[in-house]
Scaffold this active site. Structure first.
Site, PDB file in Angstrom:
ATOM      1  N   CYS A  48      -6.735   3.724   0.757  1.00 15.11           N
ATOM      2  CA  CYS A  48      -8.083   3.326   0.344  1.00 15.11           C
ATOM      3  C   CYS A  48      -9.158   3.763   1.328  1.00 15.11           C
ATOM      4  CB  CYS A  48      -8.145   1.812   0.164  1.00 15.11           C
ATOM      5  SG  CYS A  48      -7.027   1.191  -1.110  1.00 15.11           S
ATOM      6  N   CYS A  84       0.826  -1.206   0.000  1.00 15.13           N
ATOM      7  CA  CYS A  84       0.000   0.000   0.000  1.00 15.13           C
ATOM      8  C   CYS A  84       0.856   1.250   0.000  1.00 15.13           C
ATOM      9  CB  CYS A  84      -0.894  -0.015   1.234  1.00 15.13           C
ATOM     10  SG  CYS A  84      -1.714   1.526   1.563  1.00 15.13           S
ATOM     11  N   GLY A 114      -6.787  -1.455   6.879  1.00 13.08           N
ATOM     12  CA  GLY A 114      -5.834  -1.866   5.858  1.00 13.08           C
ATOM     13  C   GLY A 114      -5.151  -0.659   5.260  1.00 13.08           C
ATOM     14  N   CYS A 115      -4.925  -0.683   3.975  1.00 12.17           N
ATOM     15  CA  CYS A 115      -4.220   0.403   3.286  1.00 12.17           C
ATOM     16  C   CYS A 115      -4.879   1.752   3.548  1.00 12.17           C
ATOM     17  CB  CYS A 115      -4.206   0.121   1.783  1.00 12.17           C
ATOM     18  SG  CYS A 115      -3.513   1.460   0.814  1.00 12.17           S
ATOM     19  N   PHE A 116      -4.127   2.685   4.128  1.00 11.22           N
ATOM     20  CA  PHE A 116      -4.749   3.977   4.437  1.00 11.22           C
ATOM     21  C   PHE A 116      -5.104   4.766   3.192  1.00 11.22           C
ATOM     22  CE2 PHE A 116      -0.233   5.376   6.077  1.00 11.22           C
ATOM     23  CZ  PHE A 116       0.317   5.236   4.813  1.00 11.22           C
TER      24      PHE A 116
END
Length: 222
Positions: free
Chosen positions: A56, A22, A52-54
């Protein structure tokens, strides 16, 4: 085996993006101006979500009326002012998070919780989607008993909806540290990279499987 077959089937350019993770530390174009709206500090409230991926997690909250800004960063770890590289080595205990600054008179906390759930896989505590390991664990960080009660109530609702144990903890708020500038509003400043990553990670495919028409945004009640 499923993950291996999936990766083998991806185009090389998508594979390179997924492999970078990410928060790639590769050189990237400079960030543009931040998205946001003016908000009287006296009206502002904050909440921190790990999903999860910041990258997103910014867009779905920034689209809400009443949200002033969303900042990618880190929380829940043991090192002050961590860098992305330090967090990605999985030795600091931090989660990748977003801090949502909002006006609760316009957008209530319950609405933010609903958007949060529609952007995560509640049944995966080993990471989220293709991002694995401690920085990508999901969590809701709360500051007050009222926030804890509201968040815990939605945990129960999601469990009832799916008939599965929810693996998203509700944690006490911890210090928040903003990530490097190039991570901020990444979906806008580097859309091609962002979209390749999001597709390669199969984030939307899993969200659609879980949430249907509500995936990724504000939708029907949990």
């Amino acid at each position: 085996m499923r993950r291996l077959l999936f990766l083998l089937a991806l185009p090389a350019v998508v594979l390179a993006t997924v492999a970078a993770g990410c928060g790639t530390s590769e050189p990237l174009p400079p960030a543009g101006p931040s998205v946001g709206m003016a908000l009287d500090p006296a009206l502002a409230d904050t909440v921190v979500f790990a999903g999860g991926c910041f990258w997103c997690m910014e867009k779905p909250f920034e689209e809400l009326d009443g949200v002033a800004s969303v900042v990618s960063g880190f929380s829940g770890g043991t090192v002050a002012n961590p860098t992305y590289d330090e967090v990605s080595r999985k030795t600091t205990g931090h989660y990748e998070v977003v801090e949502v600054i909002y006006n609760p008179q316009v957008v209530p906390f319950d609405t933010l919780l609903q958007v949060y759930w529609h952007n995560v896989d509640p049944f995966d505590d080993g990471g989220q989607f293709c991002d694995r390991g401690s920085p990508y664990r999901p969590a809701i960080f709360v500051r007050t008993p009222a926030e804890r009660a509201a968040a815990s109530a939605t945990v129960a609702q999601v469990q009832e909806k799916f008939g599965l144990p929810v693996l998203v903890p509700v944690l006490d708020a911890a210090p928040f540290y903003a990530a490097e500038d190039y991570h901020q509003d990444f979906y806008r400043t580097n859309p091609a990279h962002y979209n390749r990553y999001r597709t390669g990670c199969r984030r939307d495919a899993r969200l659609d499987q879980l949430w249907g028409d509500a995936a990724g945004h504000l939708g029907p009640a949990l």
